[in-house]
Design a protein around this motif. Structure first.
Motif, PDB file in Angstrom:
ATOM      1  N   ARG A 101      89.273  28.773  14.223  1.00 51.16           N
ATOM      2  CA  ARG A 101      89.722  29.314  12.938  1.00 51.16           C
ATOM      3  C   ARG A 101      91.230  29.153  12.725  1.00 51.16           C
ATOM      4  NH1 ARG A 101      88.401  35.399  10.734  1.00 51.16           N
ATOM      5  NH2 ARG A 101      89.579  35.200   8.826  1.00 51.16           N
ATOM      6  N   HIS A 102      92.003  29.161  13.792  1.00 50.62           N
ATOM      7  CA  HIS A 102      93.459  29.105  13.667  1.00 50.62           C
ATOM      8  C   HIS A 102      94.003  27.677  13.634  1.00 50.62           C
ATOM      9  CE1 HIS A 102      93.272  33.398  14.104  1.00 50.62           C
ATOM     10  NE2 HIS A 102      92.618  33.254  15.245  1.00 50.62           N
ATOM     11  N   GLN A 103      93.164  26.695  13.943  1.00 45.84           N
ATOM     12  CA  GLN A 103      93.592  25.304  13.941  1.00 45.84           C
ATOM     13  C   GLN A 103      93.015  24.511  12.776  1.00 45.84           C
ATOM     14  OE1 GLN A 103      92.208  23.992  17.760  1.00 45.84           O
ATOM     15  NE2 GLN A 103      94.121  24.545  18.791  1.00 45.84           N
ATOM     16  N   ALA A 104      91.934  24.973  12.215  1.00 48.50           N
ATOM     17  CA  ALA A 104      91.211  24.207  11.202  1.00 48.50           C
ATOM     18  C   ALA A 104      91.706  24.518   9.790  1.00 48.50           C
ATOM     19  CB  ALA A 104      89.718  24.502  11.292  1.00 48.50           C
ATOM     20  N   ASN A 105      91.571  23.532   8.931  1.00 45.60           N
ATOM     21  CA  ASN A 105      91.766  23.701   7.497  1.00 45.60           C
ATOM     22  C   ASN A 105      90.358  23.684   6.905  1.00 45.60           C
ATOM     23  OD1 ASN A 105      91.845  22.915   4.709  1.00 45.60           O
ATOM     24  ND2 ASN A 105      93.971  22.289   4.987  1.00 45.60           N
ATOM     25  N   LEU A 106      89.877  24.841   6.464  1.00 43.85           N
ATOM     26  CA  LEU A 106      88.489  24.977   6.044  1.00 43.85           C
ATOM     27  C   LEU A 106      88.127  24.031   4.907  1.00 43.85           C
ATOM     28  CD1 LEU A 106      85.756  26.314   6.276  1.00 43.85           C
ATOM     29  CD2 LEU A 106      86.612  28.180   4.848  1.00 43.85           C
ATOM     30  N   ALA A 107      88.973  23.927   3.907  1.00 42.75           N
ATOM     31  CA  ALA A 107      88.660  23.050   2.765  1.00 42.75           C
ATOM     32  C   ALA A 107      88.555  21.595   3.211  1.00 42.75           C
ATOM     33  CB  ALA A 107      89.723  23.197   1.676  1.00 42.75           C
ATOM     34  N   LEU A 108      89.469  21.167   4.049  1.00 39.96           N
ATOM     35  CA  LEU A 108      89.445  19.787   4.537  1.00 39.96           C
ATOM     36  C   LEU A 108      88.245  19.558   5.454  1.00 39.96           C
ATOM     37  CD1 LEU A 108      90.850  17.080   4.507  1.00 39.96           C
ATOM     38  CD2 LEU A 108      92.329  17.883   6.353  1.00 39.96           C
ATOM     39  N   ALA A 109      87.940  20.522   6.297  1.00 37.69           N
ATOM     40  CA  ALA A 109      86.787  20.391   7.198  1.00 37.69           C
ATOM     41  C   ALA A 109      85.486  20.281   6.402  1.00 37.69           C
ATOM     42  CB  ALA A 109      86.726  21.579   8.157  1.00 37.69           C
ATOM     43  N   ARG A 110      85.336  21.092   5.354  1.00 39.91           N
ATOM     44  CA  ARG A 110      84.129  21.004   4.510  1.00 39.91           C
ATOM     45  C   ARG A 110      84.022  19.630   3.869  1.00 39.91           C
ATOM     46  NH1 ARG A 110      83.234  24.551  -0.095  1.00 39.91           N
ATOM     47  NH2 ARG A 110      81.050  23.994   0.140  1.00 39.91           N
ATOM     48  N   ARG A 111      85.130  19.133   3.397  1.00 41.71           N
ATOM     49  CA  ARG A 111      85.139  17.812   2.746  1.00 41.71           C
ATOM     50  C   ARG A 111      84.765  16.713   3.743  1.00 41.71           C
ATOM     51  NH1 ARG A 111      88.156  15.699  -1.946  1.00 41.71           N
ATOM     52  NH2 ARG A 111      88.328  13.456  -1.654  1.00 41.71           N
ATOM     53  N   GLN A 112      85.358  16.769   4.930  1.00 37.55           N
ATOM     54  CA  GLN A 112      85.074  15.760   5.944  1.00 37.55           C
ATOM     55  C   GLN A 112      83.621  15.833   6.410  1.00 37.55           C
ATOM     56  OE1 GLN A 112      88.544  17.040   8.300  1.00 37.55           O
ATOM     57  NE2 GLN A 112      89.084  14.863   8.445  1.00 37.55           N
ATOM     58  N   LEU A 113      83.100  17.044   6.586  1.00 38.08           N
ATOM     59  CA  LEU A 113      81.718  17.187   7.030  1.00 38.08           C
ATOM     60  C   LEU A 113      80.755  16.687   5.955  1.00 38.08           C
ATOM     61  CD1 LEU A 113      80.114  18.102   9.480  1.00 38.08           C
ATOM     62  CD2 LEU A 113      79.915  20.357   8.413  1.00 38.08           C
ATOM     63  N   THR A 114      81.081  16.918   4.692  1.00 36.15           N
ATOM     64  CA  THR A 114      80.260  16.418   3.584  1.00 36.15           C
ATOM     65  C   THR A 114      80.224  14.893   3.596  1.00 36.15           C
ATOM     66  OG1 THR A 114      80.728  18.359   2.240  1.00 36.15           O
ATOM     67  CG2 THR A 114      79.987  16.384   1.072  1.00 36.15           C
ATOM     68  N   THR A 115      81.375  14.274   3.815  1.00 38.16           N
ATOM     69  CA  THR A 115      81.451  12.810   3.883  1.00 38.16           C
ATOM     70  C   THR A 115      80.607  12.284   5.039  1.00 38.16           C
ATOM     71  OG1 THR A 115      83.649  12.799   2.891  1.00 38.16           O
ATOM     72  CG2 THR A 115      83.021  10.843   4.160  1.00 38.16           C
ATOM     73  N   LEU A 116      80.712  12.919   6.203  1.00 36.67           N
ATOM     74  CA  LEU A 116      79.928  12.494   7.364  1.00 36.67           C
ATOM     75  C   LEU A 116      78.432  12.681   7.120  1.00 36.67           C
ATOM     76  CD1 LEU A 116      82.195  13.869  10.214  1.00 36.67           C
ATOM     77  CD2 LEU A 116      81.793  11.462   9.624  1.00 36.67           C
ATOM     78  N   GLU A 117      78.067  13.768   6.473  1.00 37.78           N
ATOM     79  CA  GLU A 117      76.652  14.026   6.170  1.00 37.78           C
ATOM     80  C   GLU A 117      76.089  12.927   5.279  1.00 37.78           C
ATOM     81  OE1 GLU A 117      73.828  14.994   3.190  1.00 37.78           O
ATOM     82  OE2 GLU A 117      75.837  15.697   2.761  1.00 37.78           O
ATOM     83  N   ARG A 118      76.862  12.503   4.313  1.00 34.80           N
ATOM     84  CA  ARG A 118      76.407  11.460   3.384  1.00 34.80           C
ATOM     85  C   ARG A 118      76.253  10.109   4.068  1.00 34.80           C
ATOM     86  NH1 ARG A 118      80.346  13.407  -1.425  1.00 34.80           N
ATOM     87  NH2 ARG A 118      79.043  15.087  -2.176  1.00 34.80           N
ATOM     88  N   GLN A 119      77.022   9.869   5.105  1.00 36.44           N
ATOM     89  CA  GLN A 119      76.984   8.587   5.822  1.00 36.44           C
ATOM     90  C   GLN A 119      75.923   8.576   6.916  1.00 36.44           C
ATOM     91  OE1 GLN A 119      80.990   8.266   7.242  1.00 36.44           O
ATOM     92  NE2 GLN A 119      81.798   7.696   5.244  1.00 36.44           N
ATOM     93  N   LEU A 120      75.398   9.743   7.254  1.00 37.52           N
ATOM     94  CA  LEU A 120      74.424   9.845   8.338  1.00 37.52           C
ATOM     95  C   LEU A 120      73.113   9.187   7.950  1.00 37.52           C
ATOM     96  CD1 LEU A 120      73.772  11.053  11.130  1.00 37.52           C
ATOM     97  CD2 LEU A 120      73.028  13.122   9.954  1.00 37.52           C
ATOM     98  N   ASP A 121      72.613   8.346   8.837  1.00 38.76           N
ATOM     99  CA  ASP A 121      71.328   7.679   8.630  1.00 38.76           C
ATOM    100  C   ASP A 121      70.435   8.063   9.802  1.00 38.76           C
ATOM    101  OD1 ASP A 121      69.336   6.030   7.638  1.00 38.76           O
ATOM    102  OD2 ASP A 121      70.138   4.245   8.610  1.00 38.76           O
ATOM    103  N   VAL A 122      69.452   8.908   9.514  1.00 37.80           N
ATOM    104  CA  VAL A 122      68.598   9.432  10.572  1.00 37.80           C
ATOM    105  C   VAL A 122      67.312   8.644  10.656  1.00 37.80           C
ATOM    106  CG1 VAL A 122      67.514  11.491  11.507  1.00 37.80           C
ATOM    107  CG2 VAL A 122      69.511  11.718  10.058  1.00 37.80           C
TER     108      VAL A 122
END
Length: 122
Positions: A101-122
């Protein structure tokens, strides 16, 4: 290396990330995981499956005709993010990310995780 492995490794590159997993919320099983240290990601996968199922039941009872994008759980020192896989090939799956919690930027982390989710091919 599979797309799942690459995606999970990329999750750990998010500032403050310490663990990530791809979880099947029908079974509660982890399909892949990285990091974690002392955090048991198999237990986290099963427990967060209960969180997702409870929210889906509640939404159904409320008559909400929407899907879950993500769920955030904020603890004293950590943020746990559950990002539902939106693509048709990822139905029933979510990405689970643990952040300091003290190292992360929540807004940026959400954005990055959303991008990774969209690129994931299962």
């Amino acid at each position: 290396m599979s797309n799942v492995d690459l995606t999970l490794k990329a999750c750990l590159e998010i500032d403050g990330a310490s663990a990530a997993a791809l979880v099947d919320y029908e079974s509660g099983m982890s399909l892949g995981q990285v990091g974690g240290g002392t955090l048991d990601l198999d237990v986290a996968a099963a427990g967060n499956t209960d969180v997702v199922k409870a929210k889906l039941r509640t939404m159904e009872r409320l008559g909400l005709q929407e899907g879950i994008e993500d769920i955030l759980i904020t603890l004293g020192t950590q943020i746990h993010m559950i990002r539902m896989i939106q693509g048709s090939n990822g139905q029933g799956l979510f990405l689970y990310l643990v952040l300091n919690r003290h190292q992360a930027n929540l807004a940026l982390a959400r954005r990055q995780l959303t991008t990774l989710e969209r690129q994931l091919d299962v």
